[in-house]
Write a protein that holds these residues in place. Structure first.
Motif, PDB file in Angstrom:
ATOM      1  N   UNK A 137       0.823  -1.215   0.000  1.00 51.51           N
ATOM      2  CA  UNK A 137       0.000   0.000   0.000  1.00 51.51           C
ATOM      3  C   UNK A 137       0.853   1.259   0.000  1.00 51.51           C
ATOM      4  N   UNK A 138       0.320   2.292  -0.621  1.00 50.53           N
ATOM      5  CA  UNK A 138       0.923   3.626  -0.585  1.00 50.53           C
ATOM      6  C   UNK A 138       0.322   4.350   0.617  1.00 50.53           C
ATOM      7  N   UNK A 139      -0.084   5.562   0.487  1.00 51.94           N
ATOM      8  CA  UNK A 139      -0.643   6.346   1.587  1.00 51.94           C
ATOM      9  C   UNK A 139      -1.824   7.153   1.030  1.00 51.94           C
ATOM     10  N   UNK A 140      -2.850   7.360   1.864  1.00 47.36           N
ATOM     11  CA  UNK A 140      -3.940   8.248   1.451  1.00 47.36           C
ATOM     12  C   UNK A 140      -3.355   9.627   1.226  1.00 47.36           C
ATOM     13  N   UNK A 141      -3.668  10.222   0.078  1.00 45.74           N
ATOM     14  CA  UNK A 141      -3.171  11.562  -0.221  1.00 45.74           C
ATOM     15  C   UNK A 141      -4.033  12.215  -1.302  1.00 45.74           C
ATOM     16  N   UNK A 142      -3.826  13.506  -1.494  1.00 45.32           N
ATOM     17  CA  UNK A 142      -4.534  14.249  -2.537  1.00 45.32           C
ATOM     18  C   UNK A 142      -3.591  15.278  -3.142  1.00 45.32           C
ATOM     19  N   UNK A 143      -3.769  15.512  -4.419  1.00 45.55           N
ATOM     20  CA  UNK A 143      -3.055  16.570  -5.135  1.00 45.55           C
ATOM     21  C   UNK A 143      -4.078  17.676  -5.374  1.00 45.55           C
ATOM     22  N   UNK A 144      -3.916  18.800  -4.677  1.00 42.86           N
ATOM     23  CA  UNK A 144      -4.926  19.851  -4.723  1.00 42.86           C
ATOM     24  C   UNK A 144      -5.048  20.530  -6.077  1.00 42.86           C
ATOM     25  N   UNK A 145      -3.941  20.636  -6.815  1.00 41.38           N
ATOM     26  CA  UNK A 145      -3.947  21.453  -8.030  1.00 41.38           C
ATOM     27  C   UNK A 145      -3.716  20.691  -9.324  1.00 41.38           C
ATOM     28  N   UNK A 146      -3.657  19.368  -9.267  1.00 36.56           N
ATOM     29  CA  UNK A 146      -3.405  18.622 -10.495  1.00 36.56           C
ATOM     30  C   UNK A 146      -4.061  17.244 -10.470  1.00 36.56           C
ATOM     31  N   UNK A 147      -4.472  16.791 -11.648  1.00 38.18           N
ATOM     32  CA  UNK A 147      -4.925  15.417 -11.809  1.00 38.18           C
ATOM     33  C   UNK A 147      -3.697  14.514 -11.772  1.00 38.18           C
ATOM     34  N   UNK A 148      -3.905  13.209 -11.573  1.00 36.30           N
ATOM     35  CA  UNK A 148      -2.809  12.246 -11.615  1.00 36.30           C
ATOM     36  C   UNK A 148      -3.209  11.089 -12.526  1.00 36.30           C
ATOM     37  N   UNK A 149      -2.395  10.873 -13.565  1.00 39.02           N
ATOM     38  CA  UNK A 149      -2.644   9.850 -14.580  1.00 39.02           C
ATOM     39  C   UNK A 149      -1.833   8.598 -14.276  1.00 39.02           C
ATOM     40  N   UNK A 150      -2.476   7.435 -14.334  1.00 34.18           N
ATOM     41  CA  UNK A 150      -1.830   6.147 -14.107  1.00 34.18           C
ATOM     42  C   UNK A 150      -2.025   5.250 -15.323  1.00 34.18           C
ATOM     43  N   UNK A 151      -0.967   4.548 -15.726  1.00 35.89           N
ATOM     44  CA  UNK A 151      -1.005   3.496 -16.732  1.00 35.89           C
ATOM     45  C   UNK A 151      -0.322   2.290 -16.119  1.00 35.89           C
ATOM     46  N   UNK A 152      -0.992   1.156 -16.099  1.00 41.91           N
ATOM     47  CA  UNK A 152      -0.403  -0.057 -15.528  1.00 41.91           C
ATOM     48  C   UNK A 152       0.371  -0.788 -16.624  1.00 41.91           C
ATOM     49  N   UNK A 153       1.687  -0.891 -16.414  1.00 42.57           N
ATOM     50  CA  UNK A 153       2.567  -1.553 -17.371  1.00 42.57           C
ATOM     51  C   UNK A 153       2.644  -3.056 -17.129  1.00 42.57           C
ATOM     52  N   UNK A 154       2.652  -3.449 -15.865  1.00 41.35           N
ATOM     53  CA  UNK A 154       2.721  -4.861 -15.464  1.00 41.35           C
ATOM     54  C   UNK A 154       1.887  -5.036 -14.206  1.00 41.35           C
ATOM     55  N   UNK A 155       1.289  -6.184 -14.052  1.00 37.47           N
ATOM     56  CA  UNK A 155       0.556  -6.480 -12.827  1.00 37.47           C
ATOM     57  C   UNK A 155      -0.806  -5.818 -12.774  1.00 37.47           C
ATOM     58  N   UNK A 156      -1.226  -5.488 -11.562  1.00 36.14           N
ATOM     59  CA  UNK A 156      -2.552  -4.936 -11.321  1.00 36.14           C
ATOM     60  C   UNK A 156      -2.459  -3.890 -10.213  1.00 36.14           C
ATOM     61  N   UNK A 157      -3.081  -2.757 -10.419  1.00 36.40           N
ATOM     62  CA  UNK A 157      -3.086  -1.663  -9.449  1.00 36.40           C
ATOM     63  C   UNK A 157      -4.512  -1.414  -8.989  1.00 36.40           C
ATOM     64  N   UNK A 158      -4.647  -1.161  -7.712  1.00 32.40           N
ATOM     65  CA  UNK A 158      -5.933  -0.746  -7.139  1.00 32.40           C
ATOM     66  C   UNK A 158      -5.777   0.678  -6.647  1.00 32.40           C
ATOM     67  N   UNK A 159      -6.803   1.487  -6.865  1.00 30.34           N
ATOM     68  CA  UNK A 159      -6.779   2.851  -6.350  1.00 30.34           C
ATOM     69  C   UNK A 159      -8.073   3.075  -5.578  1.00 30.34           C
TER      70      UNK A 159
END
Length: 131
Positions: free
Chosen positions: A40-62
């Motif tokens: 796990x990562x950590x609960x967080x927010x980016x107030x001024x920007x979107x965040x783009x994710x592309x999964x290259x390998x495996x599986x990600x949960x958000x």
């Protein structure tokens, strides 16, 4: 930044650190980052920007905390997802994953607002890629 093509497979093979993104290139004022993730990562927010994710390998949960409540999106290999600015989120990868992120240069990995940062999370703006 390199003016030659970059192999993402070779770039991913050049480091082992988890939750510690490497900047592979820049597009205008945006970093293109890759990371190996597990757990796990950590609960967080980016107030001024979107965040783009592309999964290259495996599986990600958000996990997302939205006005309608919490939900989790599941991203298999090859899937993309954008977390809107200001939305609290917590990425995780129980079985491990490799991801590509696209966000403004200098954006901290733990956002502008976050929970306590555990030792396994590298609170950074990304590291230069060294292959």
């Amino acid at each position: 930044m390199s003016n030659e093509p970059i192999s993402l497979a070779k770039a991913l093979a050049s480091f082992d650190a988890l939750w510690s993104p490497r900047i592979v290139t820049r597009v205008n004022d945006y970093d293109v980052r890759i990371a190996k993730v597990a757990g796990e990562h950590v609960w967080h927010a980016h107030d001024d920007t979107d965040e783009f994710f592309l999964v290259l390998e495996g599986e990600l949960r958000i996990a997302l905390r939205e006005p309608a409540g919490e939900r989790t999106v599941l991203l298999p290999q090859g899937a993309v997802f954008t977390v809107p600015r200001g939305v609290e989120h917590k990425p995780s990868a129980p079985s491990g994953a490799a991801i590509l992120m696209f966000e403004p240069a200098g954006t901290p990995t733990v956002g502008d607002r976050h929970d306590d940062i555990p030792d396994h999370v590298d609170a950074t703006t990304g590291h230069p890629l060294t292959t």
